[in-house]
Design a protein around this motif. Structure first.
Motif, mmCIF file in Angstrom:
data_model
loop_
_atom_site.group_PDB
_atom_site.id
_atom_site.type_symbol
_atom_site.label_atom_id
_atom_site.label_comp_id
_atom_site.label_asym_id
_atom_site.label_seq_id
_atom_site.Cartn_x
_atom_site.Cartn_y
_atom_site.Cartn_z
ATOM 1 N N GLN A 601 3.402 9.416 -22.005
ATOM 2 C CA GLN A 601 3.423 10.355 -20.881
ATOM 3 C C GLN A 601 3.507 11.795 -21.383
ATOM 4 O OE1 GLN A 601 6.147 9.067 -17.530
ATOM 5 N NE2 GLN A 601 6.538 7.418 -18.993
ATOM 6 N N GLU A 602 4.270 11.992 -22.422
ATOM 7 C CA GLU A 602 4.409 13.331 -22.997
ATOM 8 C C GLU A 602 3.081 13.815 -23.580
ATOM 9 O OE1 GLU A 602 6.629 15.299 -26.901
ATOM 10 O OE2 GLU A 602 7.471 13.484 -25.966
ATOM 11 N N ILE A 605 -0.377 13.197 -20.326
ATOM 12 C CA ILE A 605 -0.401 13.776 -18.983
ATOM 13 C C ILE A 605 -0.473 15.301 -19.093
ATOM 14 C CG2 ILE A 605 0.810 13.954 -16.781
ATOM 15 C CD1 ILE A 605 -0.275 11.148 -17.478
ATOM 16 N N ARG A 607 -0.056 19.287 -18.621
ATOM 17 C CA ARG A 607 1.215 20.021 -18.645
ATOM 18 C C ARG A 607 1.760 20.289 -17.260
ATOM 19 N NH1 ARG A 607 -0.684 23.936 -23.569
ATOM 20 N NH2 ARG A 607 -2.590 23.867 -22.328
ATOM 21 N N GLY A 609 1.434 18.164 -14.862
ATOM 22 C CA GLY A 609 1.768 16.859 -14.291
ATOM 23 C C GLY A 609 0.864 16.378 -13.184
ATOM 24 N N THR A 610 -0.386 16.882 -13.137
ATOM 25 C CA THR A 610 -1.268 16.493 -12.021
ATOM 26 C C THR A 610 -2.235 15.372 -12.362
ATOM 27 O OG1 THR A 610 -2.889 18.189 -12.651
ATOM 28 C CG2 THR A 610 -1.203 18.802 -11.009
ATOM 29 N N LYS A 676 5.160 7.662 -10.484
ATOM 30 C CA LYS A 676 4.543 8.985 -10.372
ATOM 31 C C LYS A 676 3.168 9.012 -11.039
ATOM 32 C CE LYS A 676 6.882 10.824 -14.499
ATOM 33 N NZ LYS A 676 7.879 11.802 -15.004
#
Length: 816
Positions: A601-602, A605, A607, A609-610, A676
């Protein structure tokens, strides 16, 4: 024997979509005949092989009272010329309908007053998940039915293109008319006659332009029809003039297009009397090959016999059985088609019902059934893309079809890959890409130099392995109901050899689902599962420069979607280890998987978070995260607190929401991949949709339809409906001219972007909705309800991507 034609013709009663090509006779990679240009009248073009090459296959009708001859299929009118003895006319074409097993073409021939005759050509390539034997038979049916008030004659022929892809090859033929049997077993069987056509000099296990150069074509009809072989123009003109054939056999063997020899039948329907207003005739087409492939099995390179050969001593008995089995196999096919139609409609819409139906025959059209009743095997050709044998990343997108239709068939598909690698014939530590460079030769890759997709294939095998184990473990019934034998069903004496596997009528015995069955299957090849997981532990978190299954897009390092597949594969292995009782290994792999998915995820995804990036370091990019589907299919998205609770399905409506309270623990803390991630991807897909669907990623406007359905299955209802509607629009409007492609442009005319993929079994991915609804004892879809708790967010895609790229530039300059 009386055939229930009315029930058969009702199999495909309605279709809403108008695809460019429809399946006619589709059973395996070499018996594969389609209606090209299906939006036009069927007499405007010849039927095609899946490559687009013409197939000599024609049907005509004549009305003796009017002196008219009517082309129905193919272009037989090109042979007729002008004559004082007949007029070439054209019927009113009422269109095509189809379901999972059947395509119907319907015509109206008008009489002199208000009377008319309705003709239907019904092509049945039956899908019978309750009878693996029947599915293994390389044969299909053409039924011609007539209903009306005046006499009609019908004619059909095939040419040597059914026996070879090279028109310059010489063929030979004969008419086989077996004597009627007096045995009690065959007392209700219809007498038949069969044209047998083959290459004069067969080339075993070779192809010419994807066509088999070995095997014998069998074209059969009832004994009371007329027959004739000879030059195509002579036969067609004779029928146009007389409405019949001479019952003669031309014995001058020659090349396929040298005075083009054809093999014909004719039938007269006497409908002008007082009582009879409908009649029909059934023909069958088969391609008999033995062996079907060669396979580097654990015992060495082996010529593999067809599965049907375990039940029938020769082709003649098989052909007779298949012909007389029409009523039973049509009923079994209707059982599956009706179930699929109902499930697909409830899962999506009438459009989805049609897309699933259109995809089903295409999937199985890439397969050959082999092995024995104790150990069946399904071999698969990577059609049109490169012809590889048993390609892992072709089976993977197709596997939702098998999970839904009959999970045992997935086991039969995976078995040759597992057997070959388990016997030590593949040197690499990761999973092989395929069993052979070109079908039908599964000679392996002893040098380890198959196409390099190590993370892809390891993840695929582990995900499919656990999915199959879950299907064995949960009470997940395949998409059929075992129906009792009807009055016309013929018993097969050889089935007595396999008690408990198949009944006397060739129907599979029900399989008891149990944790023990899953454990037994996984234990057999546990060493391979563990070996492949070890590779993923080393290589999947930050994938090196390599190909994914979308190899046409090129090599790329740090692929976000590929990394996710590898990580889900590690998580799958933790469950596999748990099932077989390897507790310590299960805990270790689970710990690694959770650590990796947090890092993923780091890295993967954006920066803000979309959305997920195409690659870790490719800022301003995005990707369709279709490998997220496996997280849901394998039940990793179900909060532990809910895994033991039943609830109404997400698509079935209803259900009281739990009251917020208690510990206040977020479900994201109790699942593998946080909710999410599902939310942002669902929102993103809605924002980037094009006219014909969801692009694969930010590099191009092309898409893969299999991955569209994977992504849609784990999106909100709104996004899912949008994607499905756009794909249905593409099916209706695409300018592609081959059996359903999985790779197409989402703008323009929806054409091939290059490379041109078509007729590939990967359209089994269109069953992603249906497989998910059967997963986890029915809990997989219910656990996605959170996606529908809010409307998709409005996203300015261009602004977000530009900002992401600008931020990356600023970071680069500051580092300098």
């Amino acid at each position: 024997m009386r055939f229930d034609i009315v029930a058969f013709a009702a199999l495909a009663s309605a279709s809403t979509l108008t695809p460019p090509v429809l399946p006619l006779i589709v059973r395996n990679p070499y018996l594969s005949t389609w209606l090209g240009n299906a939006r036009k009248a069927p007499w405007e073009n010849w039927p095609i092989f899946y490559t687009g090459a013409n197939m000599g296959f024609s049907v005509m009708a004549s009305v003796p009272s009017k002196g008219n001859v009517y082309p129905l299929l193919g272009r037989p009118q090109d042979s007729l010329g002008s004559s004082v003895h007949y007029n070439i006319s054209y019927p009113e074409y009422l269109g095509a309908t189809f379901d999972a097993s059947t395509t119907n073409l319907t015509y109206l021939i008008h009489g002199s007053k208000d009377d008319s005759v309705r003709l239907t050509l019904s092509f049945l390539s039956p899908l019978t998940p309750s009878s693996t034997l029947r599915q293994s038979i390389p044969a299909a049916y053409l039924t011609v039915s007539a209903e009306g008030s005046f006499d009609v004659d019908v004619y059909t022929d095939i040419n040597g293109e059914w026996a070879s892809g090279n028109r310059g090859n010489q063929i030979r033929w004969d008419l086989y008319e077996p004597k009627a049997s007096s045995s009690e077993e065959q007392s209700s069987s219809a007498a038949i006659k069969t044209w047998k056509v083959e290459r004069s000099n067969q080339q075993l296990l070779t192809e010419f332009r994807d066509r088999a150069e070995w095997g014998t074509v069998h074209f059969s009809g009832p004994a009371d029809v007329n027959h004739q072989s000879g030059t195509s123009a002579i036969l067609r003109q004779y029928f146009a003039q007389t409405g019949s054939l001479k019952n003669e056999v031309d014995r001058q063997f020659r090349n396929i297009m040298q005075d083009e020899p054809v093999f014909a039948f004719s039938k007269s329907f006497k409908l002008g009397g007082k009582g009879k207003t409908e009649d029909s005739v059934v023909f069958t087409l088969a391609l008999i090959q033995d062996p079907v492939v060669q396979f580097a099995s654990a015992r060495g390179l082996t010529l593999m016999k067809p599965l049907w050969a375990s039940y029938f001593p020769n082709a003649a008995e098989l052909i007779a059985y298949h012909y007389n089995d029409f009523n039973t196999v049509a009923a079994l096919a209707r059982n599956y088609s009706d179930t699929l139609a109902k499930d697909a409609f409830q899962s999506g819409s009438s459009d989805y019902q049609d897309i699933a139906a259109l995809s089903a025959r295409q999937v199985l059209g890439a397969t050959q059934f082999s092995g024995t009743p104790e150990n069946p095997i399904i071999f698969l050709k990577e059609i049109s893309s490169n012809g590889n044998f048993q390609t892992v990343d072709v089976i993977f997108p197709a596997f939702p079809f098998f999970l839904y239709t009959n999970p045992k068939w997935l086991a039969y598909l995976l078995e040759p890959l597992l057997e070959h690698q388990g016997s030590g014939q593949y040197p690499n530590k990761y999973s092989m890409h395929d069993l052979g460079t070109h079908f039908p030769n599964a000679t392996g890759h002893g040098d380890g130099r198959d196409e390099y997709m190590p993370v892809e294939e390891c993840g695929n095998m582990l995900i499919m392995g656990l999915a199959l184990a879950n299907a064995l473990k949960y009470d997940t019934h395949p998409a059929f109901t075992v129906t009792p034998a009807g009055p016309d069903t013929v018993a097969i004496s050889s089935t007595k050899k396999w008690p408990g596997l198949v009944d006397a009528y060739g129907v599979d015995s029900p399989t008891t689902k149990s944790p023990e069955a899953a454990e037994k299957w996984l234990t057999k090849y546990y060493k391979l599962w563990d070996q492949w997981t070890g590779y993923l532990v080393r290589e999947s978190l930050i994938p090196a420069n390599q190909l994914s299954t979308d190899d046409f897009a090129g090599w790329l390092a740090n692929q976000t979607n590929l990394a996710l597949k590898g990580i889900v594969g590690i998580r799958a292995m933790s469950e596999i280890a748990d099932i077989v009782g390897k507790d310590d290994e299960a805990k270790s792999y689970r710990k690694i998987a959770y650590k990796y998915v947090s890092k993923w995820q780091e890295y993967g995804i954006s920066r803000d978070g979309t959305h997920a990036k195409l690659a870790y370091t490719w800022y301003g990019s995005w990707t369709t995260l279709y490998n997220l589907y496996a997280d849901s299919l394998l039940c990793f998205h179900i909060p532990k607190s809910k895994k033991t609770k039943g609830a109404p399905g997400r698509l079935g409506g209803g259900g009281q929401k739990p009251i917020t309270g208690g510990s206040g623990k977020d479900d994201d803390e109790d699942v593998f991949i946080p909710h999410k991630i599902y939310h942002i991807q669902s929102d993103w897909y809605s924002a980037v949709l094009q006219r014909y669907g969801l692009p694969l990623d930010s590099r191009h406007l092309y898409t893969k339809s299999d991955w569209e359905f994977f992504a849609a299955a784990i999106s909100s209802k709104k996004t899912r409906t949008e994607i499905l509607t756009h794909i249905a629009t593409w099916v209706n409007e695409t300018s592609t001219d081959r059996p359903l492609t999985d790779l197409y442009d989402t703008e323009g005319t929806g054409h091939f972007p290059g490379p041109n993929f078509f007729a590939r079994p990967v359209v089994g991915g269109h069953f992603a909705f249906l497989a998910l609804e059967r997963a986890c004892g029915g809990k997989a879809v219910e656990a996605l309800k959170f996606l529908d708790e809010r409307e998709p967010k409005m996203i300015d895609v261009v602004a977000i991507l530009e900002a992401d790229k600008a931020q990356d530039l600023e970071s680069t300059h500051s580092d300098l």
